[in-house]
Scaffold this motif. Structure first.
Motif, PDB file in Angstrom:
ATOM      1  N   ASP A   1      -2.620   3.418   3.350  1.00 59.41           N
ATOM      2  CA  ASP A   1      -3.023   3.947   2.047  1.00 59.41           C
ATOM      3  C   ASP A   1      -3.870   5.212   2.210  1.00 59.41           C
ATOM      4  OD1 ASP A   1      -4.926   2.214   3.267  1.00 59.41           O
ATOM      5  OD2 ASP A   1      -6.009   1.990   1.384  1.00 59.41           O
TER       6      ASP A   1
ATOM      7  N   ARG B   1      -3.187   9.009   0.877  1.00 58.80           N
ATOM      8  CA  ARG B   1      -4.173   9.802   0.138  1.00 58.80           C
ATOM      9  C   ARG B   1      -4.306  11.189   0.748  1.00 58.80           C
ATOM     10  NH1 ARG B   1      -9.535   6.287  -0.400  1.00 58.80           N
ATOM     11  NH2 ARG B   1     -10.343   8.379  -0.924  1.00 58.80           N
TER      12      ARG B   1
ATOM     13  N   LEU C   1       0.811  -1.223   0.000  1.00 58.72           N
ATOM     14  CA  LEU C   1       0.000   0.000   0.000  1.00 58.72           C
ATOM     15  C   LEU C   1       0.842   1.269   0.000  1.00 58.72           C
ATOM     16  CD1 LEU C   1      -2.776  -1.068   2.548  1.00 58.72           C
ATOM     17  CD2 LEU C   1      -2.947  -0.967   0.050  1.00 58.72           C
TER      18      LEU C   1
END
Length: 323
Positions: free
Chosen positions: A315, A319, A33
């Motif tokens: 992850d 973001r 990830l």
């Protein structure tokens, strides 16, 4: 002194939002990830093997309670002033612990992760080295050593065991060591363990090593985080790691700036997407397992200028950084 680089994305016990914590699957997924680093919590077995578990009491993260052959090992202990009931790593050899299987610690919140219960064994610290070394770019281990004063009291000196375990693997680039006990960090420095050291600070109370030494006069975590306390820490460690609540407060940015001015890096824990863990203003929907406004909370934390953050869903932290 703040870093010129983006904050370090540290997968908290691996990608523990998606797989049972501290398992090979959790660590490998964390790197898939995009995590920069992974965090193992480190405790010891009766025969001095360092294993990766959040606590030395393992009933909530393994199937030990279902194993009839170990029923007699259930006991009660006082560790760092807190009473615990269950099964403890220091009462098992590594051979015995290796027969157990990991379980999701929060099955009510993380139902999908709980479907992996029983699939993965416990890892030794040395098992994680190979996982890190197999990655396609340099990654970091942020090792949290747990209950060092307690383990030393029962003849398992974690400073010695950790130094031996990382010898030949650890470098100044691939290792960061964290502990709530600064004594342990100093012992590792004196033993020549490479890498950075970071002092973990709870929101209340005092470090177990200082309580054991000074009793009621022990210097509190709050005192460590005052201006004078940060200056003292900077003489002995490289950074400080604090709960996210401190950074979400109005004074969060000023705390980070003050720590940077003292010469310390600042880490924070733990960013999680579920309503159960978000600050009240960021919760959305009726259920504790639902994802709330995690992006809003993560942004608020990152805006303080923090140098690294622990996340169960790395992850999502990436973001937030990209956004």
């Amino acid at each position: 002194m703040s870093s010129a680089h983006p904050p370090l994305v540290i997968a908290h016990r691996g990608a523990s939002g998606y797989r049972p914590e501290h398992t090979r699957a959790a660590y490998e997924l964390a790197f898939e990830l995009g995590a920069d680093a992974v965090e193992p919590d480190i405790v010891a077995t009766s025969d001095g093997v360092l294993v990766i578990r959040h606590e030395n009491e393992i009933s909530g993260t393994t199937d030990v309670a279902t194993r009839a052959e170990f029923a007699g090992r259930r006991t009660t202990k006082v560790i760092d002033g807190v009473t615990h009931h269950g099964w403890f790593t220091e009462d098992f050899t590594w051979a015995e612990l290796s027969s157990l299987r990991a379980a999701e610690r929060l099955p009510g919140i993380r139902r999908e992760s709980a479907t992996y219960d029983g699939r993965f064994p416990i890892l030794r610290l040395t098992d994680l080295f190979g996982i890190i070394d197999a990655q396609d770019r340099p990654r970091v281990m942020v090792a949290e050593i747990k209950h060092a004063t307690y383990f030393a009291s029962i003849g398992l000196p974690l400073d010695e065991l950790f130094t031996e375990a990382v010898s030949g693997w650890a470098t100044s680039d691939n290792l960061i060591v964290e502990s709530f006990e600064q004594t342990l960090l100093g012992q590792l420095r004196d033993r020549g363990v490479p890498g950075r050291s970071v002092f973990l600070a709870e929101a209340s109370g005092a470090p177990a090593d200082l309580v054991a030494r000074d009793g009621g006069d022990a210097r509190t975590y709050a005192q460590h985080l005052e201006v004078d306390g940060l200056a003292r820490l900077a003489d002995e460690v490289d950074g400080v790691s604090v709960g996210k609540k401190l950074l979400l407060a109005d004074a969060g940015r000023s705390f980070v700036d003050g720590a940077h001015d003292a010469g310390l890096v600042v880490f924070t824990w733990t960013l999680r997407a579920e309503n159960s863990f978000l600050a009240r203003k960021f919760r959305r929907g009726p259920g504790p397992a639902e994802h709330g406004d995690w992006l809003g909370e993560f942004r608020r934390v990152l805006a303080t200028g923090v140098d690294g953050a622990f996340a169960d869903q790395p992850d999502l932290l990436l973001r937030a950084l990209a956004d």
